[in-house]
Design a protein around this motif. Structure first.
Motif, PDB file in Angstrom:
ATOM      1  N   UNK A   1       5.729  -0.558 -19.338  1.00  7.41           N
ATOM      2  CA  UNK A   1       6.151  -1.116 -18.055  1.00  7.41           C
ATOM      3  C   UNK A   1       5.492  -2.471 -17.842  1.00  7.41           C
ATOM      4  N   UNK A   2       6.239  -3.413 -17.291  1.00  5.70           N
ATOM      5  CA  UNK A   2       5.701  -4.737 -16.987  1.00  5.70           C
ATOM      6  C   UNK A   2       5.672  -4.962 -15.472  1.00  5.70           C
ATOM      7  N   UNK A   3       6.836  -5.092 -14.828  1.00  5.61           N
ATOM      8  CA  UNK A   3       6.886  -5.219 -13.369  1.00  5.61           C
ATOM      9  C   UNK A   3       6.940  -3.838 -12.732  1.00  5.61           C
ATOM     10  N   UNK A   4       6.127  -3.660 -11.715  1.00  8.75           N
ATOM     11  CA  UNK A   4       5.963  -2.368 -11.039  1.00  8.75           C
ATOM     12  C   UNK A   4       5.887  -2.675  -9.551  1.00  8.75           C
ATOM     13  N   UNK A   5       6.870  -2.194  -8.781  1.00 11.56           N
ATOM     14  CA  UNK A   5       6.967  -2.652  -7.389  1.00 11.56           C
ATOM     15  C   UNK A   5       7.589  -1.608  -6.475  1.00 11.56           C
ATOM     16  N   UNK A   6       7.265  -1.719  -5.202  1.00 11.95           N
ATOM     17  CA  UNK A   6       7.979  -1.012  -4.149  1.00 11.95           C
ATOM     18  C   UNK A   6       8.907  -2.008  -3.471  1.00 11.95           C
ATOM     19  N   UNK A   7      10.122  -1.579  -3.203  1.00 12.86           N
ATOM     20  CA  UNK A   7      11.131  -2.441  -2.594  1.00 12.86           C
ATOM     21  C   UNK A   7      11.652  -1.758  -1.346  1.00 12.86           C
ATOM     22  N   UNK A   8      11.733  -2.497  -0.237  1.00 15.00           N
ATOM     23  CA  UNK A   8      12.339  -1.944   0.973  1.00 15.00           C
ATOM     24  C   UNK A   8      12.895  -3.080   1.820  1.00 15.00           C
ATOM     25  N   UNK A   9      13.794  -2.747   2.735  1.00 20.08           N
ATOM     26  CA  UNK A   9      14.339  -3.744   3.643  1.00 20.08           C
ATOM     27  C   UNK A   9      13.200  -4.410   4.403  1.00 20.08           C
ATOM     28  N   UNK A  10      13.321  -5.717   4.617  1.00 17.66           N
ATOM     29  CA  UNK A  10      12.225  -6.448   5.238  1.00 17.66           C
ATOM     30  C   UNK A  10      12.051  -6.090   6.700  1.00 17.66           C
ATOM     31  N   UNK A  11      10.795  -5.895   7.092  1.00 14.26           N
ATOM     32  CA  UNK A  11      10.386  -5.769   8.488  1.00 14.26           C
ATOM     33  C   UNK A  11       9.112  -6.596   8.653  1.00 14.26           C
ATOM     34  N   UNK A  12       9.074  -7.432   9.670  1.00 14.16           N
ATOM     35  CA  UNK A  12       7.881  -8.235   9.879  1.00 14.16           C
ATOM     36  C   UNK A  12       6.682  -7.323  10.111  1.00 14.16           C
ATOM     37  N   UNK A  13       5.599  -7.582   9.390  1.00 12.26           N
ATOM     38  CA  UNK A  13       4.390  -6.773   9.511  1.00 12.26           C
ATOM     39  C   UNK A  13       4.353  -5.571   8.583  1.00 12.26           C
ATOM     40  N   UNK A  14       5.328  -5.447   7.688  1.00 18.45           N
ATOM     41  CA  UNK A  14       5.317  -4.309   6.765  1.00 18.45           C
ATOM     42  C   UNK A  14       4.102  -4.408   5.846  1.00 18.45           C
ATOM     43  N   UNK A  15       3.617  -3.232   5.422  1.00 20.70           N
ATOM     44  CA  UNK A  15       2.409  -3.173   4.611  1.00 20.70           C
ATOM     45  C   UNK A  15       2.666  -2.443   3.296  1.00 20.70           C
ATOM     46  N   UNK A  16       2.013  -2.949   2.249  1.00 18.30           N
ATOM     47  CA  UNK A  16       2.003  -2.302   0.946  1.00 18.30           C
ATOM     48  C   UNK A  16       0.558  -2.275   0.471  1.00 18.30           C
ATOM     49  N   UNK A  17       0.134  -1.175  -0.106  1.00 19.74           N
ATOM     50  CA  UNK A  17      -1.244  -1.034  -0.572  1.00 19.74           C
ATOM     51  C   UNK A  17      -1.230  -0.868  -2.080  1.00 19.74           C
ATOM     52  N   UNK A  18      -1.971  -1.753  -2.767  1.00 17.39           N
ATOM     53  CA  UNK A  18      -2.079  -1.676  -4.223  1.00 17.39           C
ATOM     54  C   UNK A  18      -3.475  -1.200  -4.578  1.00 17.39           C
ATOM     55  N   UNK A  19      -3.551  -0.275  -5.536  1.00 20.31           N
ATOM     56  CA  UNK A  19      -4.840   0.279  -5.906  1.00 20.31           C
ATOM     57  C   UNK A  19      -5.063   0.332  -7.400  1.00 20.31           C
ATOM     58  N   UNK A  20      -6.333   0.282  -7.770  1.00 21.55           N
ATOM     59  CA  UNK A  20      -6.777   0.481  -9.149  1.00 21.55           C
ATOM     60  C   UNK A  20      -7.944   1.452  -9.087  1.00 21.55           C
ATOM     61  N   UNK A  21      -7.892   2.504  -9.896  1.00 19.90           N
ATOM     62  CA  UNK A  21      -8.926   3.524  -9.825  1.00 19.90           C
ATOM     63  C   UNK A  21      -9.112   4.204 -11.169  1.00 19.90           C
ATOM     64  N   UNK A  22     -10.293   4.758 -11.377  1.00 18.53           N
ATOM     65  CA  UNK A  22     -10.537   5.568 -12.569  1.00 18.53           C
ATOM     66  C   UNK A  22     -10.016   6.992 -12.398  1.00 18.53           C
ATOM     67  N   UNK A  23      -9.645   7.349 -11.186  1.00 17.48           N
ATOM     68  CA  UNK A  23      -9.086   8.679 -10.964  1.00 17.48           C
ATOM     69  C   UNK A  23      -7.699   8.801 -11.583  1.00 17.48           C
ATOM     70  N   UNK A  24      -7.334  10.001 -11.962  1.00  5.95           N
ATOM     71  CA  UNK A  24      -6.001  10.236 -12.511  1.00  5.95           C
ATOM     72  C   UNK A  24      -4.990  10.286 -11.373  1.00  5.95           C
ATOM     73  N   UNK A  25      -3.699  10.099 -11.665  1.00  3.23           N
ATOM     74  CA  UNK A  25      -2.694  10.230 -10.601  1.00  3.23           C
ATOM     75  C   UNK A  25      -2.736  11.591  -9.917  1.00  3.23           C
ATOM     76  N   UNK A  26      -3.006  12.636 -10.648  1.00  2.00           N
ATOM     77  CA  UNK A  26      -3.091  13.969 -10.040  1.00  2.00           C
ATOM     78  C   UNK A  26      -4.237  14.031  -9.042  1.00  2.00           C
ATOM     79  N   UNK A  27      -5.379  13.462  -9.399  1.00  2.00           N
ATOM     80  CA  UNK A  27      -6.517  13.432  -8.474  1.00  2.00           C
ATOM     81  C   UNK A  27      -6.222  12.601  -7.240  1.00  2.00           C
ATOM     82  N   UNK A  28      -5.493  11.500  -7.414  1.00  2.00           N
ATOM     83  CA  UNK A  28      -5.143  10.663  -6.280  1.00  2.00           C
ATOM     84  C   UNK A  28      -4.320  11.442  -5.253  1.00  2.00           C
ATOM     85  N   UNK A  29      -3.379  12.233  -5.717  1.00  2.25           N
ATOM     86  CA  UNK A  29      -2.494  12.956  -4.823  1.00  2.25           C
ATOM     87  C   UNK A  29      -3.188  14.121  -4.153  1.00  2.25           C
ATOM     88  N   UNK A  30      -4.284  14.564  -4.707  1.00  9.57           N
ATOM     89  CA  UNK A  30      -5.056  15.641  -4.071  1.00  9.57           C
ATOM     90  C   UNK A  30      -5.936  15.118  -2.951  1.00  9.57           C
TER      91      UNK A  30
END
Length: 323
Positions: A294-323
């Motif tokens: 994978x190269x580009x990785x993104x969330x896409x949604x209709x624009x709303x002023x003040x919308x927020x997106x949170x990007x993270x980097x962690x040593x935790x696994x995806x399973x641990x993140x969801x817990x």
């Protein structure tokens, strides 16, 4: 909301442009850090202009490495703009200008950068907010971002998007993590399955980008508080042991998970995840070891002023993140 004096008066150990570094870099001493041109985590100018740099302490000795770039790509009337590729009106060079302080002049003066403001959203927690101004795009979109980092979520960067008053109407403002290839990220962690880039794009062997693959909100995982959280990770046990064809593309650090998180309060049915892939590294003929990633990785949604997106980097696994 209480205001905290510059530095570390409230206890968090911040890195701040103009306070304890002369580079446009912000973040926590041992957490995720963000930088803009000419700051970075790889020396020189940190990479192309027009990109937000994401650094994380993955290297031996807790040293920082560049993990990904985030590009700003607003869409107006179906036409997508590209912060990395468009030329600046200030100096004619490739890459839109970013600044966090005084607007740069047109006579090639460097952009000015702010240390940001530290507040306390609740007792024992500090938040550093930094305005990110961006020159107007060629499709007439004009946006600004607010970058926020919190001491209680040291692995995350929150990006809040606003339209400037002179902006053309925006369809969507895409914030795309553009360098999944460096970590050879091949696993996309969906709600009910984990999908490999080798499955989605396995037959591709060209030198450009694949078409995007899209995944609707219904296919995105939710964490315990209802946030949508979609992650990518490498399929390699020890990515630092795999050598790329050129040293520039070597991934020399710890294995990490990269993810986008969308708070439950801001979810809309238009939200979807988009990914594309490459068979060879950017601007090279060198195949990526192990096949398309994978190269580009993104969330896409209709624009709303003040919308927020949170990007993270962690040593935790995806399973641990969801817990």
């Amino acid at each position: 909301m209480a205001l905290v004096a510059a530095g570390t008066a409230g206890g968090a150990d911040w890195v701040r442009a103009g306070v304890n570094t002369n580079q446009p870099v912000w973040g926590l001493t041992d957490g995720l850090r963000v930088a803009v041109f000419p700051g970075g985590f790889t020396g020189d100018e940190g990479g192309p202009r027009g990109l937000i740099r994401i650094g994380y302490p993955t290297l031996p000795g807790n040293r920082y490495d560049l993990i990904n770039f985030i590009a700003i790509e607003p869409v107006v009337g179906g036409t997508r703009a590209y912060s990395e590729l468009e030329k600046s009106r200030f100096d004619g060079r490739q890459g839109k200008a970013f600044w966090t302080g005084t607007r740069p002049s047109t006579n090639h003066h460097a952009a000015a950068h702010s240390p940001g403001v530290i507040t306390s959203p609740r007792p024992g927690v500090e938040e550093l907010t930094v305005p990110l101004f961006i020159e107007r795009f060629d499709n007439r979109a004009h946006v600004r971002l607010v970058l926020s980092l919190r001491s209680d979520t040291p692995d995350e960067l929150c990006l809040t998007v606003h339209a400037e008053p002179d902006s053309a109407p925006i369809d969507t403002c895409i914030l795309t993590a553009t360098m999944g290839n460096k970590a050879r990220s091949r696993l996309l962690w969906l709600k009910d399955e984990t999908v490999s880039s080798l499955k989605i794009f396995g037959d591709y062997a060209g030198e450009g980008f694949t078409p995007h693959a899209f995944f609707s909100l219904a296919r995105l995982p939710r964490n315990a508080v209802g946030d949508a959280l979609i992650a990518i990770s490498t399929d390699e046990t020890n990515p630092a042991a795999v050598a790329a064809s050129t040293a520039f593309w070597n991934y020399d650090g710890d294995k990490v998970t990269q993810y986008w998180r969308k708070p439950a309060a801001g979810l809309t049915d238009s939200l979807r995840c988009a990914v594309n892939a490459r068979f060879s590294y950017w601007m090279s003929h060198d195949p990526i070891p192990g096949g398309p990633a994978f190269e580009n990785f993104e969330l896409v949604e209709d624009f709303q002023d003040g919308q927020q997106f949170i990007f993270g980097v962690t040593r935790r696994s995806p399973t641990q993140l969801l817990q």
